[in-house]
Design a protein around this motif. Structure first.
Motif, short mmCIF file in Angstrom:
data_model
loop_
_atom_site.label_atom_id
_atom_site.label_comp_id
_atom_site.label_asym_id
_atom_site.label_seq_id
_atom_site.Cartn_x
_atom_site.Cartn_y
_atom_site.Cartn_z
N ILE A 39 -45.43 -5.57 -10.91
CA ILE A 39 -46.88 -5.32 -10.88
C ILE A 39 -47.34 -4.73 -12.21
O ILE A 39 -48.38 -5.11 -12.76
N ASP A 40 -46.53 -3.78 -12.73
CA ASP A 40 -46.90 -3.20 -14.02
C ASP A 40 -46.88 -4.25 -15.13
O ASP A 40 -47.70 -4.22 -16.05
N ALA A 41 -45.92 -5.19 -15.03
CA ALA A 41 -45.84 -6.23 -16.06
C ALA A 41 -47.02 -7.19 -15.96
O ALA A 41 -47.46 -7.75 -16.98
N LEU A 42 -47.55 -7.40 -14.74
CA LEU A 42 -48.67 -8.32 -14.58
C LEU A 42 -49.99 -7.72 -15.06
O LEU A 42 -50.92 -8.45 -15.39
N GLY A 43 -50.11 -6.44 -15.12
CA GLY A 43 -51.33 -5.80 -15.60
C GLY A 43 -52.32 -5.55 -14.48
O GLY A 43 -51.98 -5.56 -13.29
N THR A 44 -53.60 -5.33 -14.86
CA THR A 44 -54.66 -5.03 -13.89
C THR A 44 -55.68 -6.15 -13.86
O THR A 44 -55.83 -6.92 -14.82
N VAL A 45 -56.41 -6.25 -12.76
CA VAL A 45 -57.41 -7.31 -12.60
C VAL A 45 -58.63 -7.05 -13.47
O VAL A 45 -59.41 -7.97 -13.73
N ASP A 46 -58.81 -5.80 -13.91
CA ASP A 46 -59.96 -5.50 -14.75
C ASP A 46 -59.82 -6.09 -16.14
O ASP A 46 -60.81 -6.32 -16.84
N ASP A 47 -58.56 -6.33 -16.56
CA ASP A 47 -58.32 -6.92 -17.87
C ASP A 47 -58.30 -8.44 -17.70
O ASP A 47 -57.39 -9.00 -17.10
N SER A 48 -59.31 -9.11 -18.25
CA SER A 48 -59.43 -10.56 -18.06
C SER A 48 -58.29 -11.32 -18.72
O SER A 48 -58.03 -12.47 -18.35
N ALA A 49 -57.61 -10.71 -19.70
CA ALA A 49 -56.52 -11.41 -20.38
C ALA A 49 -55.16 -11.15 -19.75
O ALA A 49 -54.16 -11.70 -20.21
N SER A 50 -55.11 -10.32 -18.71
CA SER A 50 -53.83 -10.00 -18.07
C SER A 50 -53.37 -11.14 -17.17
O SER A 50 -54.19 -11.92 -16.67
N PRO A 51 -52.07 -11.24 -16.93
CA PRO A 51 -51.56 -12.30 -16.06
C PRO A 51 -52.10 -12.20 -14.64
O PRO A 51 -52.34 -13.22 -14.00
N ILE A 52 -52.30 -10.97 -14.12
CA ILE A 52 -52.79 -10.84 -12.76
C ILE A 52 -54.23 -11.33 -12.65
O ILE A 52 -54.63 -11.93 -11.64
N ALA A 53 -55.05 -11.09 -13.70
CA ALA A 53 -56.42 -11.60 -13.69
C ALA A 53 -56.42 -13.13 -13.73
O ALA A 53 -57.21 -13.79 -13.04
N LEU A 54 -55.53 -13.70 -14.57
CA LEU A 54 -55.42 -15.17 -14.61
C LEU A 54 -54.98 -15.73 -13.27
O LEU A 54 -55.51 -16.74 -12.79
N TRP A 55 -54.02 -15.04 -12.65
CA TRP A 55 -53.58 -15.49 -11.31
C TRP A 55 -54.72 -15.41 -10.31
O TRP A 55 -54.90 -16.31 -9.49
N ARG A 56 -55.52 -14.34 -10.38
CA ARG A 56 -56.65 -14.21 -9.46
C ARG A 56 -57.66 -15.34 -9.66
O ARG A 56 -58.13 -15.96 -8.69
N ASP A 57 -57.97 -15.66 -10.92
CA ASP A 57 -58.92 -16.74 -11.18
C ASP A 57 -58.37 -18.08 -10.71
O ASP A 57 -59.10 -18.90 -10.13
N GLU A 58 -57.07 -18.33 -10.96
CA GLU A 58 -56.48 -19.58 -10.50
C GLU A 58 -56.46 -19.64 -8.98
O GLU A 58 -56.69 -20.71 -8.39
N ARG A 59 -56.22 -18.50 -8.38
CA ARG A 59 -56.23 -18.47 -6.91
C ARG A 59 -57.63 -18.76 -6.37
O ARG A 59 -57.79 -19.54 -5.42
#
Length: 393
Positions: A300-320
Motif C-alpha cells: 500500500i505504501d508503494a502504491l501511494g495515495t489516491v490524492d496524488d494523481s500520478a501515484s499507481p493507486i490513483a491510476l488504478w482507481r481511474d482504470e477501475r
C-alpha cells in the motif's frame, strides 16, 4: 620423592623452603559486598573482627568457595541451625551469594527472595586471591560465575575456574561478564581457564605446595572441616569431625541425592518448557499474520495515495472507474437494443391492427353501415330541433 620428617609433617627434601602467603582477596558481587572490593592481607597474620552480620563469614566463605570443592560446606556461622546438604538449597550457596540474598518471605505465589541484585535479570560474581612467595613471585586464582535470571541451582550457572601467573584485577572481567563469561572472553582477559575442578585444584595444590605426595585434597578437606565446623564441646565430637573420614557410603548417598535433585530439576525444567511451548505455540500463526499484514502495508505504501494523481493507486482507481463505466455503457447499449427491438415489434403489431381496422370498416360499410350512420345523424338533428322548440316554449 625423598621426604624430611619435620615438626609439622613431611616436607620434600628438594624443597626450596619457599612459602606462598595470601596477599589480597578480591570480591565482585559476593553476598553483601556489592560491586568490586579488595581486602589487603598481612604477610604475618590477619584478624577479622566486627559485629554480627558485618560480613566476616562472607569473606571466609569466599575463601572456601575459591579453594575447596562444591561439596565443602560454607562457614558454620553462615548456616547455623540450618539443615540440608552442603551449599544446597537449604544452605547458603553460590547462587544466593551471587545475588546477595537478604531474606525471603511467603507470598500467594510461593516463597519470594529479596536480593541485592539479579532480581529478574542476569548477574555475575567472582572471587580472586593473590599469593606471593619470598621472591615476590605472584600467583592468582580466580573463580567466577555467571548467574542467569532463571538460575535456581549451581547447574544453571556458567562457572569459571582460572589461574594467572601474576596479579589480576577482577574488574578486568567486566567485558567477559558481558559475554556470559565465555571461554574466549576469559582467555582474552589474561586468565588460563580450566574445564574441571580436578584440574583447577591440582594446579593450586601443585603451585602452592598444598599437601605432600599428592594429598592436597585431604589437606584442603581438613582445612574445610576446621573452617566450616560448629562449636565442638566433646573430644568424641572433635575426633569424629576432625579425624575420622566419612565412609564411602556417605559420598555415594550424597551423589544419589544430588542426582535426584538434578532429575527433579530436569523435570521442573521440562514442565516449564512444556508450558512455554503451549504458551508460545500460537506465536507462529501470529507471526505469519503480522508478516502478511506488513507485506500488504508495504504494498500500500508503494502504491501511494489516491490524492496524488500520478501515484499507481490513483491510476488504478481511474482504470477501475473506467472499467465500471464501460461495463455500465455495455449494459445500457444492450438495454437500448432490446428496447428498439420491442418498439419495432410493437409498431408492426399497430400497423397490423390498423390494417385490420380498415378492413372491418370496409366490411361494415359494405353491410349497410352507411345507412346507420345517416340515421344516427338525422336522429341527432331531430334531438337538436326538439331541444330548441322546448326552449322556445
Amino acid at each position: 620423592m625423598t621426604m624430611v620428617d619435620t615438626l609439622f609433617g613431611l616436607v620434600p627434601a628438594a624443597s626450596t623452603g619457599q612459602q606462598w602467603v595470601a596477599r589480597e582477596l578480591q570480591l565482585v558481587n559476593w553476598g553483601g559486598y556489592d560491586g568490586h572490593h579488595a581486602v589487603r592481607l598481612a604477610s604475618t597474620a590477619t584478624l577479622l573482627s566486627g559485629a554480627s552480620g558485618s560480613g566476616k563469614s562472607t569473606l571466609m566463605d569466599a575463601y572456601i568457595a575459591l579453594l575447596m570443592p562444591h561439596t565443602t560446606p560454607f562457614n558454620g556461622a553462615s548456616n547455623g541451625g540450618v539443615v540440608g546438604r552442603p551449599r544446597g538449597k537449604d544452605q547458603r550457596n553460590i547462587v544466593s551469594y551471587a545475588r546477595g540474598k537478604l531474606d525471603e518471605s511467603r507470598t500467594e505465589d510461593g516463597t519470594r527472595e529479596r536480593v541485592l541484585r539479579g532480581d529478574g535479570r542476569d548477574t555475575w560474581s567472582a572471587i580472586a586471591v593473590t599469593w606471593a612467595d619470598q621472591s615476590e613471585r605472584l600467583f592468582t586464582a580466580v573463580r567466577a560465575w555467571y548467574v542467569p535470571s532463571a538460575a535456581r541451582t549451581l547447574d544453571d550457572v556458567v562457572a569459571v575456574r582460572a589461574t594467572c601467573d601474576g596479579a589480576f584485577d577482577l574488574r578486568d572481567l567486566e567485558p567477559a561478564a558481558a559475554q556470559r563469561l565465555s571461554r574466549p572472553a576469559v582467555t582474552a582477559a589474561g586468565l588460563s581457564p580450566f574445564d574441571t575442578d580436578r584440574e583447577y585444584t591440582a594446579r593450586l595444590h601443585l603451585t602452592l605446595g598444598i599437601g605432600a605426595t599428592g594429598d592436597g585434597a585431604k589437606a584442603v578437606a581438613l582445612l574445610g572441616r576446621i573452617q566450616a565446623g560448629q562449636q565442638i564441646a566433646t573430644v568424641d565430637a572433635l575426633y569424629k569431625a576432625m579425624v575420622l573420614e566419612e565412609p564411602v557410603t556417605f559420598a555415594t548417598a550424597d551423589a544419589v541425592v544430588e542426582q535426584f535433585d538434578k532429575l527433579s530439576g530436569t523435570r521442573a525444567q521440562m514442565v516449564t518448557a512444556r508450558q512455554q511451548v503451549t504458551a508460545l505455540e500460537p506465536i507462529r500463526e501470529h507471526r505469519e499474520r503480522i508478516e502478511e499484514a506488513g507485506e500488504r502495508l508495504r504494498l500500500i505504501d508503494a502504491l501511494g495515495t489516491v490524492d496524488d494523481s500520478a501515484s499507481p493507486i490513483a491510476l488504478w482507481r481511474d482504470e477501475r472507474r473506467l472499467g465500471l463505466l464501460r461495463a455500465v455503457e455495455d449494459e445500457l447499449q444492450g438495454a437500448h437494443q432490446d428496447a428498439r427491438r420491442v418498439v419495432r415489434e410493437t409498431t408492426a403489431r399497430v400497423d397490423a391492427a390498423r390494417s385490420e381496422l380498415d378492413g372491418v370498416r370496409q366490411t361494415l360499410w359494405a353491410s349497410g353501415g352507411d345507412r346507420l350512420a345517416t340515421a344516427q345523424r338525422e336522429l341527432r338533428g331531430a334531438q337538436e330541433r326538439r331541444d330548441r322548440a322546448a326552449g322556445a316554449r
